[in-house]
Design a protein around this motif. Sequence first.
Motif, PDB file in Angstrom:
ATOM      1  N   TYR A 305       0.632  -1.164  -0.045  1.00 41.99           N
ATOM      2  CA  TYR A 305       0.060  -0.094   0.106  1.00 41.99           C
ATOM      3  C   TYR A 305       0.737   1.275   0.022  1.00 41.99           C
ATOM      4  O   TYR A 305       0.242   2.156  -0.155  1.00 41.99           O
ATOM      5  CB  TYR A 305      -0.851  -0.162   1.087  1.00 41.99           C
ATOM      6  CG  TYR A 305      -0.319   0.022   2.603  1.00 41.99           C
ATOM      7  CD1 TYR A 305       0.142   1.114   3.074  1.00 41.99           C
ATOM      8  CD2 TYR A 305      -0.230  -1.150   3.216  1.00 41.99           C
ATOM      9  CE1 TYR A 305       0.676   1.439   4.337  1.00 41.99           C
ATOM     10  CE2 TYR A 305       0.663  -1.087   4.412  1.00 41.99           C
ATOM     11  CZ  TYR A 305       0.933   0.149   5.053  1.00 41.99           C
ATOM     12  OH  TYR A 305       1.617  -0.167   6.023  1.00 41.99           O
ATOM     13  N   GLU A 426      -8.782  -0.683  -2.063  1.00 42.85           N
ATOM     14  CA  GLU A 426      -7.883   0.447  -1.379  1.00 42.85           C
ATOM     15  C   GLU A 426      -8.889   1.794  -1.137  1.00 42.85           C
ATOM     16  O   GLU A 426      -8.842   2.220   0.007  1.00 42.85           O
ATOM     17  CB  GLU A 426      -6.724   1.227  -2.232  1.00 42.85           C
ATOM     18  CG  GLU A 426      -5.598   0.388  -2.418  1.00 42.85           C
ATOM     19  CD  GLU A 426      -4.750  -0.012  -1.030  1.00 42.85           C
ATOM     20  OE1 GLU A 426      -4.933   0.935  -0.167  1.00 42.85           O
ATOM     21  OE2 GLU A 426      -4.076  -0.956  -0.947  1.00 42.85           O
ATOM     22  N   SER A 429     -11.127   0.457   1.644  1.00 43.63           N
ATOM     23  CA  SER A 429     -10.430   0.329   2.867  1.00 43.63           C
ATOM     24  C   SER A 429     -10.496   1.756   3.402  1.00 43.63           C
ATOM     25  O   SER A 429     -10.466   1.950   4.675  1.00 43.63           O
ATOM     26  CB  SER A 429      -9.000  -0.241   2.570  1.00 43.63           C
ATOM     27  OG  SER A 429      -8.237  -0.234   3.751  1.00 43.63           O
ATOM     28  N   ILE A 506      -5.937  -6.673   0.646  1.00 44.20           N
ATOM     29  CA  ILE A 506      -6.377  -6.067   1.764  1.00 44.20           C
ATOM     30  C   ILE A 506      -7.877  -6.296   2.333  1.00 44.20           C
ATOM     31  O   ILE A 506      -8.019  -6.534   3.487  1.00 44.20           O
ATOM     32  CB  ILE A 506      -6.467  -4.420   1.526  1.00 44.20           C
ATOM     33  CG1 ILE A 506      -4.988  -4.047   1.201  1.00 44.20           C
ATOM     34  CG2 ILE A 506      -7.111  -3.783   2.475  1.00 44.20           C
ATOM     35  CD1 ILE A 506      -4.935  -2.470   0.811  1.00 44.20           C
ATOM     36  N   CYS A 515      -6.768 -11.147  12.036  1.00 44.27           N
ATOM     37  CA  CYS A 515      -6.376  -9.947  11.723  1.00 44.27           C
ATOM     38  C   CYS A 515      -7.442  -8.898  12.152  1.00 44.27           C
ATOM     39  O   CYS A 515      -7.025  -7.783  12.717  1.00 44.27           O
ATOM     40  CB  CYS A 515      -6.283  -9.970  10.370  1.00 44.27           C
ATOM     41  SG  CYS A 515      -4.720 -11.122   9.878  1.00 44.27           S
ATOM     42  N   SER A 526      -5.439   0.996   9.821  1.00 37.05           N
ATOM     43  CA  SER A 526      -4.283   0.192   8.980  1.00 37.05           C
ATOM     44  C   SER A 526      -3.888   0.835   8.014  1.00 37.05           C
ATOM     45  O   SER A 526      -4.598   1.805   7.294  1.00 37.05           O
ATOM     46  CB  SER A 526      -5.122  -1.314   8.882  1.00 37.05           C
ATOM     47  OG  SER A 526      -6.178  -1.131   7.995  1.00 37.05           O
ATOM     48  N   GLY A 527      -2.705   0.516   7.457  1.00 37.69           N
ATOM     49  CA  GLY A 527      -2.175   0.997   6.344  1.00 37.69           C
ATOM     50  C   GLY A 527      -1.952   2.629   6.333  1.00 37.69           C
ATOM     51  O   GLY A 527      -1.552   3.150   7.366  1.00 37.69           O
ATOM     52  N   ARG A 563       3.182  -4.419   7.441  1.00 40.17           N
ATOM     53  CA  ARG A 563       2.629  -4.104   6.365  1.00 40.17           C
ATOM     54  C   ARG A 563       1.622  -2.965   6.615  1.00 40.17           C
ATOM     55  O   ARG A 563       1.267  -2.132   5.653  1.00 40.17           O
ATOM     56  CB  ARG A 563       1.884  -5.342   5.442  1.00 40.17           C
ATOM     57  CG  ARG A 563       3.129  -6.154   4.785  1.00 40.17           C
ATOM     58  CD  ARG A 563       2.670  -7.368   4.352  1.00 40.17           C
ATOM     59  NE  ARG A 563       1.818  -6.963   3.045  1.00 40.17           N
ATOM     60  CZ  ARG A 563       2.147  -6.724   1.744  1.00 40.17           C
ATOM     61  NH1 ARG A 563       3.430  -6.775   1.417  1.00 40.17           N
ATOM     62  NH2 ARG A 563       1.408  -6.399   0.959  1.00 40.17           N
ATOM     63  N   TYR A 564       0.975  -3.352   7.672  1.00 39.85           N
ATOM     64  CA  TYR A 564      -0.422  -2.477   7.992  1.00 39.85           C
ATOM     65  C   TYR A 564      -0.336  -1.739   9.376  1.00 39.85           C
ATOM     66  O   TYR A 564      -1.234  -0.814   9.440  1.00 39.85           O
ATOM     67  CB  TYR A 564      -1.489  -3.508   8.019  1.00 39.85           C
ATOM     68  CG  TYR A 564      -1.996  -4.133   6.702  1.00 39.85           C
ATOM     69  CD1 TYR A 564      -2.628  -3.399   5.652  1.00 39.85           C
ATOM     70  CD2 TYR A 564      -1.565  -5.561   6.737  1.00 39.85           C
ATOM     71  CE1 TYR A 564      -2.747  -3.995   4.214  1.00 39.85           C
ATOM     72  CE2 TYR A 564      -1.755  -6.338   5.342  1.00 39.85           C
ATOM     73  CZ  TYR A 564      -2.429  -5.331   4.312  1.00 39.85           C
ATOM     74  OH  TYR A 564      -2.564  -6.005   3.070  1.00 39.85           O
TER      75      TYR A 564
END
Length: 693
Positions: A305, A426, A429, A506, A515, A526-527, A563-564
């Motif tokens: 991301y 994305e 999210s 994602i 998760c 996140s991200g 990653r997140y």
Amino acid sequence: MAQRSEYDARHLSVLEGLEAVRKRPGMYIGSTDSRGLMHCLWEIIDNSVDEALAGYASTISITLHPDDSVEVSDDGRGIPVDVEPRTGLSGLEVVFTKLHAGGKFGGGSYNAVGGLHGVGASVVNALSARLDAKVTRGGKVHQLSFRRGEPGTFAGSRATPDAEFSPAEKGSPLEAVGKAKRGVTGTTIRYWADRHIFTPDARFDDEELVNRARQTAFLVPGLRITIRDERGTEAVEEVFQFDGGISEFVDHLTPDAGVTDIWRIQGHGGFTERIPVLEDDGKSQMQDVERDCEVDIALRWGTGYEATVRSFVNIIATPKGGTHMSGFEQALLKTLRKSVEANARKLKAGNDKVEKDDVLAGLTAVVTVRIAEPQFEGQTKEILGTPAARQIVTKVVSKELEARLNSTKRADKQQATTLMEKVVAEMKSRISARQHKETQRRKNALENSSMPAKLVECRSKGVEDTELFIVEGDSALGTAKLARSSDYQALLPIRGKILNVQKASIADMLSNAECAALLQVIGAGSGRSFDLEAARYGKVVLMTDADVDGAHIRTLLLTLFFRYMRPMIEAGRVFAAVPPLHRVEVIHSGRKANEIRYTYSEAELNHLLADLESKGLRYKEPIQRYKGLGEMDADQLSETTMDPAYRSLRRIRVEDAEAAERVFDLLMGSVVAPRKDFIIEGSKALDKERIDA
């Protein structure tokens, strides 16, 4: 009554020539620390690179000498040494002593370069205690030396800024010091930065120099750049040469698995620019000049991301972007938004609009444009200001990218669909994270929000002192409940091995129960939307069994954080617990109670047992070997792993997480061939006794 001070023309100061540079160096190189010192080096290197870019040089050598000097040489045409008619000085002296002098002002010597203000070499000269310039040209080797910008001659054969210096009195002190073979040309510049100007801690950054050399070799295919560092006990030399182009650069920069192949976008456009042109009589006239802007871009989307985008103008890096980057981002957003809207039903995108961050997520790109006499904002050239570049880049990228997304080729069609699915994921999210954040603002996170039922919360509502232990399984949870301090230690059990987020999308990550629960409990999103200040715990401790499965689970969790929830790692708030492997009860004679000793590896156990035997001490057998946290009682778990007074924690650093992700990508990623090679290679060193079967 205060005396009135006088102020008339005699109080005004006029700084002549390079005196202005020495008086206000920050105006020309940004600062006088290591950053400014490196900027001076780039000015000299970029002059050599411009020769290579114009097709006249193929090698550049950079040498860092032990005496704090640096030397840059190339096999270009060599700086002109003949007399410049207006000043009566040699071309070499003009370049190094006159501001705004050079061959890049439209005289036909260069087409598209980065050094356009004509102050680079002269500024470096002004800020150097000594500078020696050697030019090989016309069958001769010419040399000219300067001290703090003033031409002259240094005494002695040894090159040092402390040597006796004689300023030049009349004419140019340029002298021929040798002969050269026919056709051999080039320039060598060696200089000692003036330590009266630069801060005492200003140093050449080795890593930055290597990265810049590698970057330049990518941008100028075929150029050979050698860096030699002679400052240590042994000389270290690195050579960079890439016959590919920016496509190889993108491949070098990519941090994750690919969603698309590397796409190359090329094109050009013309524009009219009104510039002042100096006439023969010395007067300046405004004229319209036709310019051409060449656009060359390589890009690729990956599963991650984060965006990695490098932009360049005539191979000069523009880290703060400019009009070319504005045009690039505008074209990406416009084209992909249009494609998503055209396929909204198929992609289940709804009526929500794609935004720039959705498009840039996972993008790795190298954006280059070539323009004659580009307009930069300031001498440091970090931002392109040429207005026409925006429209030209937008037009080229929109046309080429739209053709790629609408291609009927099977491979292109599949990649285009995967890319649009990623962009939509994305977008969803981002919208979900925003809604979650707004909800969190309206609620008290500890009292009103709906937390997972399996979370064992602590009583403290503060963040700084609280700890969240992520434990492996219900058996470990039962023991940890009794071992913890309920005031500030919370527990979250996870069931087995969580989702491999290295390969998952994602959407899959957010729909995974384990998760999602972890993200919800930490409560910071996140991200890209992760907000460190919203995190509900000061520390997160990964408490897994001290075996292979425990290490695997810890790696999966690290990959999820990296990653997140990377800001948690960067802030040093993620730790790994260090549970013991063995419990040894040392027997003492008499009334003295037996002593409990814990060891954390087989080597440590063997060392302890050998030490006990050497001291004549006995221990109970069999020695207890913990196969998991659930085998400990509460007192043992508290004493060894959870109580701050006795425990050991390993802080997870970013480089640890990066290494874990690389290994995990090798062992669990979608590319099979490297994993096969790793297994075959590793089998040679396998100890059969370690196989638990």
